[in-house]
Design an enzyme around this catalytic site. Structure first.
Site, PDB file in Angstrom:
ATOM      1  N   GLY A  10       0.811  -1.058   0.130  1.00 43.60           N
ATOM      2  CA  GLY A  10       0.021  -0.010  -0.078  1.00 43.60           C
ATOM      3  C   GLY A  10       0.741   1.176   0.004  1.00 43.60           C
ATOM      4  O   GLY A  10       0.630   2.419  -0.591  1.00 43.60           O
ATOM      5  N   ASN A  11       2.108   1.212   0.872  1.00 43.34           N
ATOM      6  CA  ASN A  11       3.040   2.310   0.834  1.00 43.34           C
ATOM      7  C   ASN A  11       3.733   2.505  -0.519  1.00 43.34           C
ATOM      8  O   ASN A  11       3.919   3.647  -0.928  1.00 43.34           O
ATOM      9  CB  ASN A  11       3.931   2.197   1.802  1.00 43.34           C
ATOM     10  CG  ASN A  11       3.359   2.077   3.193  1.00 43.34           C
ATOM     11  OD1 ASN A  11       2.723   3.211   3.619  1.00 43.34           O
ATOM     12  ND2 ASN A  11       3.568   1.431   4.040  1.00 43.34           N
ATOM     13  N   LYS A 129      -0.094  -2.017  13.801  1.00 44.56           N
ATOM     14  CA  LYS A 129      -0.146  -1.602  12.275  1.00 44.56           C
ATOM     15  C   LYS A 129      -0.322  -0.358  12.177  1.00 44.56           C
ATOM     16  O   LYS A 129      -1.220   0.390  12.442  1.00 44.56           O
ATOM     17  CB  LYS A 129      -0.865  -2.367  11.760  1.00 44.56           C
ATOM     18  CG  LYS A 129      -1.494  -2.396  10.368  1.00 44.56           C
ATOM     19  CD  LYS A 129      -1.279  -3.401   9.416  1.00 44.56           C
ATOM     20  CE  LYS A 129      -1.390  -2.967   8.091  1.00 44.56           C
ATOM     21  NZ  LYS A 129      -0.092  -2.975   7.302  1.00 44.56           N
ATOM     22  N   LYS A 203      -1.228  -7.148   5.170  1.00 46.37           N
ATOM     23  CA  LYS A 203      -1.686  -7.970   3.898  1.00 46.37           C
ATOM     24  C   LYS A 203      -0.697  -9.117   3.511  1.00 46.37           C
ATOM     25  O   LYS A 203      -0.886 -10.057   2.748  1.00 46.37           O
ATOM     26  CB  LYS A 203      -1.711  -6.755   2.845  1.00 46.37           C
ATOM     27  CG  LYS A 203      -0.473  -6.172   2.448  1.00 46.37           C
ATOM     28  CD  LYS A 203       0.244  -6.998   1.141  1.00 46.37           C
ATOM     29  CE  LYS A 203       1.432  -6.306   0.686  1.00 46.37           C
ATOM     30  NZ  LYS A 203       2.179  -5.418   1.776  1.00 46.37           N
ATOM     31  N   LYS A 265       6.360  -9.110   6.558  1.00 51.07           N
ATOM     32  CA  LYS A 265       7.128  -9.663   4.944  1.00 51.07           C
ATOM     33  C   LYS A 265       7.899 -10.748   5.247  1.00 51.07           C
ATOM     34  O   LYS A 265       7.925 -11.859   4.654  1.00 51.07           O
ATOM     35  CB  LYS A 265       7.424  -8.531   4.399  1.00 51.07           C
ATOM     36  CG  LYS A 265       6.879  -7.455   3.745  1.00 51.07           C
ATOM     37  CD  LYS A 265       7.636  -6.434   2.972  1.00 51.07           C
ATOM     38  CE  LYS A 265       7.080  -5.004   3.136  1.00 51.07           C
ATOM     39  NZ  LYS A 265       5.473  -5.062   2.846  1.00 51.07           N
TER      40      LYS A 265
HETATM   41  P1  ADP Z   1       4.385  -1.877   2.146  1.00 48.10           P
HETATM   42  O1  ADP Z   1       3.520  -0.972   2.183  1.00 48.10           O
HETATM   43  O2  ADP Z   1       4.982  -2.164   0.951  1.00 48.10           O
HETATM   44  O3  ADP Z   1       3.816  -3.197   3.159  1.00 48.10           O
HETATM   45  P2  ADP Z   1       6.070  -1.216   4.539  1.00 48.10           P
HETATM   46  O4  ADP Z   1       6.285   0.124   4.830  1.00 48.10           O
HETATM   47  O5  ADP Z   1       5.029  -1.874   5.472  1.00 48.10           O
HETATM   48  O6  ADP Z   1       5.402  -1.240   2.935  1.00 48.10           O
HETATM   49  O7  ADP Z   1       7.398  -2.236   4.530  1.00 48.10           O
HETATM   50  C1  ADP Z   1       8.723  -1.482   3.815  1.00 48.10           C
HETATM   51  C2  ADP Z   1       9.463  -0.757   4.577  1.00 48.10           C
HETATM   52  O8  ADP Z   1      10.103  -1.557   5.488  1.00 48.10           O
HETATM   53  C3  ADP Z   1      10.371  -0.033   3.838  1.00 48.10           C
HETATM   54  O9  ADP Z   1      10.018   1.085   3.108  1.00 48.10           O
HETATM   55  C4  ADP Z   1      11.471   0.196   4.814  1.00 48.10           C
HETATM   56  O10 ADP Z   1      11.604   1.501   5.168  1.00 48.10           O
HETATM   57  C5  ADP Z   1      11.071  -0.585   5.991  1.00 48.10           C
HETATM   58  N1  ADP Z   1      12.210  -1.502   6.563  1.00 48.10           N
HETATM   59  C6  ADP Z   1      12.216  -1.907   8.009  1.00 48.10           C
HETATM   60  N2  ADP Z   1      13.346  -2.727   8.176  1.00 48.10           N
HETATM   61  C7  ADP Z   1      13.825  -2.947   6.979  1.00 48.10           C
HETATM   62  C8  ADP Z   1      14.690  -4.012   6.629  1.00 48.10           C
HETATM   63  N3  ADP Z   1      15.417  -4.722   7.486  1.00 48.10           N
HETATM   64  N4  ADP Z   1      15.171  -4.201   5.258  1.00 48.10           N
HETATM   65  C9  ADP Z   1      14.525  -3.349   4.057  1.00 48.10           C
HETATM   66  N5  ADP Z   1      13.387  -2.489   4.640  1.00 48.10           N
HETATM   67  C10 ADP Z   1      13.024  -2.341   6.132  1.00 48.10           C
HETATM   68 MG    MG Z   2       3.427  -3.154   5.066  1.00 50.30          MG
END
Ligand code: ADP
Ligand code: MG
Length: 305
Positions: A10-11, A129, A203, A265
């Site tokens: 979503g981000n 969340k 998600k 993730k």
């Molecule tokens: P999405 O909307 O795709 O779910 P999120 O913001 O929930 O995105 O998760 C992706 C973000 O996770 C990245 O933009 C980054 O800032 C953050 N992040 C936190 N820890 C890590 C890590 N260990 N490696 C890579 N990204 C990370």
């Molecule tokens: Mg996310």
């Protein structure tokens, strides 16, 4: 046909500095959807799932900003984002398929998806969340995240994707299916019926569950970073090309993958492989096809494989 689930962040649909206009979201969808359209013509059955963090947060703000409209509970707002983002994905997909010379009616379909959660899930007592816009300054009731101060809601574990059978049927019929939007509408089961609960399911975890239930071969989690890193955000960060399930668990316990962003993730990749999935990859929305060709992304594997 190989079944692939592509989970879109979503981000990733709203880039830093953007306010999330429909044009911006469609623009950001173009890169991943073009690749998905191509994959659908290259022997893959594709299911698209997507997040809704920024979008569902915006709907909450929207309804809180006036007393003239009746407030809807969170699960209904999640259902709204399935329609909203599903529509944006469908129209982009339509265009990209047309570019490939494919002009079929009923070629894709968005499924309003419910996901069952446990009413006693601990998450209801401890919200993790982040949703909605991030603010640079402290805001009452908001929590500091890596992106700034954000509203944080309960995010219970997905136990079961209610419509997995219907989704599988549509896929078997050749449809590209858009499902589990925003992690799915969270519901709990009473004796006789499902009813919605105040939460937003992650998600990524919901996508792994769906992948398991439809027997997918590949789970690709597409976000705004190309790879998973150790020491993310620090000077000594290190991107990972490959990660075994046991290593992933260890790094997770050391705090490399925070809850609400990278944590779920990595957990989703672990869950999918442990449930019998063949391939789990985390990469950026631009690199979906590269990642499938081993040229990008962090690739997870079960120990011993
Ligand atoms: P999405 O909307 O795709 O779910 P999120 O913001 O929930 O995105 O998760 C992706 C973000 O996770 C990245 O933009 C980054 O800032 C953050 N992040 C936190 N820890 C890590 C890590 N260990 N490696 C890579 N990204 C990370
Ligand atoms: Mg996310």
């Amino acid at each position: 046909m190989k079944i692939i689930i592509v989970a879109l962040g979503g981000n990733a649909l709203i880039k830093p500095g953007e306010i999330g206009t429909s044009e911006q979201m469609i623009n950001n969808l173009r890169a991943p959807i073009k690749q998905i359209a191509e994959l659908s013509q290259e022997g893959y059955s594709v299911i698209i799932t997507h997040g809704n963090g920024p979008q569902v947060g915006n709907l909450l703000l929207q309804q809180e900003s006036t007393e003239e409209v009746t407030q809807m509970p969170l699960e209904i707002l999640v259902a709204e984002t399935q329609g909203q983002i599903g529509f944006l994905i469908e129209s982009t997909l339509d265009e990209e398929l047309m570019h490939l010379g494919i002009d079929m009616e009923k070629y894709f379909l968005t499924v309003l998806t419910y996901v069952e959660v446990d009413p006693d899930d601990r998450a209801f007592k401890r919200p993790t969340k982040p949703i909605g816009p991030a603010y640079t300054r402290r805001k009452k009731g908001y929590v500091k995240t890596s992106k700034g101060w954000r509203r944080v809601v309960a995010s219970p574990q997905p136990k079961r994707i209610i419509q997995s059978r219907e989704i599988k049927k549509l896929m078997d019929e050749g449809f590209i299916v858009i499902a589990c939007g925003g992690g799915g509408v969270p519901v709990v089961k009473n004796e006789t019926r499902f009813h919605g609960v105040e939460a937003v399911i992650d998600k990524d975890l919901a996508s792994a569950k769906l992948a398991e239930q439809v027997g997918a071969d590949i789970l690709i989690i597409a976000t705004d970073v190309e790879k998973v890193a150790l020491n993310y955000g620090r000077v000594d960060y290190k991107y990972l090309d490959r990660l075994s399930v046991s290593q992933a668990k260890e790094y997770m316990s050391q705090g490399h993958f925070p809850p609400g962003s990278m944590g779920p993730k990595v957990q989703a990749a672990i869950n999918f492989l442990e449930a019998g999935g063949k391939k789990a990859i985390i990469t950026s929305i631009e690199k979906i096809k590269d990642a499938l060709e081993q040229k990008a992304g962090t690739h997870f594997y079960l120990d011993g494989f």
